[in-house]
Design a protein around this motif. Structure first.
Motif, PDB file in Angstrom:
ATOM      1  N   GLU A 117      68.273  36.084 -11.672  1.00  0.00           N
ATOM      2  CA  GLU A 117      69.434  35.190 -11.724  1.00  0.00           C
ATOM      3  C   GLU A 117      70.131  35.257 -13.088  1.00  0.00           C
ATOM      4  OE1 GLU A 117      70.823  30.544 -11.017  1.00  0.00           O
ATOM      5  OE2 GLU A 117      68.719  30.997 -11.313  1.00  0.00           O
ATOM      6  N   GLU A 142      73.187  34.198 -14.395  1.00  0.00           N
ATOM      7  CA  GLU A 142      74.331  33.359 -14.012  1.00  0.00           C
ATOM      8  C   GLU A 142      75.529  33.591 -14.926  1.00  0.00           C
ATOM      9  OE1 GLU A 142      75.634  28.618 -13.956  1.00  0.00           O
ATOM     10  OE2 GLU A 142      73.510  29.156 -14.016  1.00  0.00           O
ATOM     11  N   ARG A 175      66.140  32.551 -14.545  1.00  0.00           N
ATOM     12  CA  ARG A 175      67.560  32.348 -14.836  1.00  0.00           C
ATOM     13  C   ARG A 175      67.901  32.637 -16.296  1.00  0.00           C
ATOM     14  NH1 ARG A 175      70.086  27.461 -16.728  1.00  0.00           N
ATOM     15  NH2 ARG A 175      72.338  27.408 -16.331  1.00  0.00           N
ATOM     16  N   LYS A 207      60.246  28.752  -9.309  1.00  0.00           N
ATOM     17  CA  LYS A 207      60.992  28.995 -10.558  1.00  0.00           C
ATOM     18  C   LYS A 207      59.978  29.271 -11.667  1.00  0.00           C
ATOM     19  CE  LYS A 207      63.076  26.002 -14.061  1.00  0.00           C
ATOM     20  NZ  LYS A 207      64.070  26.798 -14.776  1.00  0.00           N
TER      21      LYS A 207
END
Length: 295
Positions: free
Chosen positions: A176, A178, A141, A102
Motif C-alpha cells: 500500500e 498511498e 502502508r 496490518k
C-alpha cells in the motif's frame, strides 16, 4: 476456508475488502467518529476494548458476509482477540470472509516527498502467529506526498522488500503506497508509482503474487497495467479521504480495481444506534461500495 479457497475468493470474488485496521494512533479518531469521546475510556486497554467491541459488532452484523465483503484487514490486537468466543480470523472465515493483518508500525517523517514505513520489529514472529491463526495475507502502508522519483522509488523498494519477507511465510502481502489525494501533482505521482511497481513486479520469483492497495488514480485507467499483471492477485483501492459517494463514483471508473475502504465504510456508524439502525446503516454502505467494486 483453506488457503487455496481464500486465494480463489480474493482473485475472482465479486465484492470488496473491508479495512478494519485502525491502529493505536488512529483509534481515538475512529472511536470519536463512532460517537465515543476520549473521556469515555481511560488508557489503551479500555480504548482497544471499545474499538474491538465496534469491530465485533460489524463482523457479526447479518449484512457483513462473504456475499459482498470478500476480505477484511485486521489490526493485530483484533486478530489476537475473539468474536463470539472464536478467534477473529475464524469468525471471518466462517462468514466466507478472507482475513488479512496490518503489519506496519506507522510512518517515518517525510523525506524526498514521501513517508517510509518505520522498522517492523518482531515481524517474523507476527507472521508466524498470523499464519497459525488462519490469516491469508498482510497489509503495509507508506505515503507519497509529492511526485519525487527518488522518494517514490524508495517507497516501492521498501514495500517489496517487506513483501518478499511476507511471501516466505506463505502469506500474500498487500502493498500500500498511498498517494495523498490532496497532492498538487497527484497524477504525476500515480504514473511514477505505476512504473516503479511494474519494475519490481517483473523481479518477483516465478509463481509468486502480491496484491496492491492504491489510491484511486487522478486519471481513470492509470493503473490498468497493474490490474492485468500476472504477478498481481488483485488491485484494491483506498478511499483516501474521499466521501463514500465520491470514492464509489471514482472507483467505478477504474475497472479491475475493487474497494478496500475504511472511513468510507464506517463513517455513518454510531455507538448509540440500535442493532436495527446499525445493521441498516452498515448494509447501505456495503451495498454502495459493492456496487462500485463490481461496476
Amino acid at each position: 476456508m483453506q488457503f487455496n479457497d481464500m486465494r480463489d475468493k480474493i482473485a475472482a470474488g465479486q465484492g470488496f475488502i473491508a479495512a478494519l485496521d485502525q491502529s493505536g494512533g488512529s483509534t481515538p479518531k475512529a472511536l470519536k467518529g463512532y460517537g465515543v469521546e476520549e473521556d469515555a475510556y481511560s488508557g489503551d486497554e479500555e480504548m482497544f476494548g471499545l474499538i474491538h467491541q465496534m469491530r465485533s459488532r460489524i463482523i457479526t452484523s447479518p449484512c457483513f458476509s462473504g456475499e459482498k465483503v470478500i476480505g477484511a484487514i485486521l489490526f493485530e490486537k483484533t486478530m489476537d482477540g475473539e468474536v463470539d468466543g472464536r478467534p477473529t480470523p475464524t469468525a471471518l472465515t466462517e462468514r466466507g470472509i478472507v482475513p488479512f493483518i496490518k503489519i506496519d508500525k506507522g510512518l517515518e517523517d517525510e523525506r524526498d516527498g514521501v513517508q517510509l514505513m518505520k522498522p517492523i520489529p518482531g515481524l517474523d514472529e507476527l507472521l508466524t502467529r498470523a499464519k497459525g491463526l488462519g490469516v491469508f495475507g498482510t497489509k503495509e502502508r507508506s505515503v507519497i506526498n509529492q511526485a519525487n522519483e527518488a522518494g517514490i522509488s524508495a517507497v516501492v523498494g521498501q514495500q517489496f522488500e517487506v513483501a518478499i519477507q511476507v511471501l516466505r511465510h506463505g502469506l500474500v502481502p498487500i502493498i500500500e503506497p498511498e498517494v495523498n489525494i490532496k497532492s498538487a501533482d497527484r497524477g504525476a505521482s500515480d504514473v511514477i508509482l505505476r512504473e516503479e511497481i511494474l519494475r519490481h513486479l517483473d523481479r518477483l520469483p516465478e509463481g509468486e503474487q502480491v496484491m496492491l492497495k492504491l489510491s484511486i488514480p487522478a486519471k481513470a485507467g492509470t493503473f490498468e497495467p497493474l490490474t492485468n499483471h500476472p504477478r498481481v492477485l488483485r488491485v484494491v483501492a483506498l478511499s483516501g479521504g474521499f466521501s463514500r459517494s465520491e470514492a464509489c463514483e471514482q472507483l467505478a471508473q477504474n475497472p479491475g480495481m475493487i474497494a478496500s475502504f475504511s472511513r468510507a465504510l464506517l463513517s455513518d456508524l454510531r455507538h448509540g444506534q440500535s442493532d436495527e439502525e446499525f445493521d441498516k446503516t452498515l448494509g447501505t454502505a456495503i451495498d454502495e461500495i459493492h456496487a462500485a467494486s463490481v461496476a
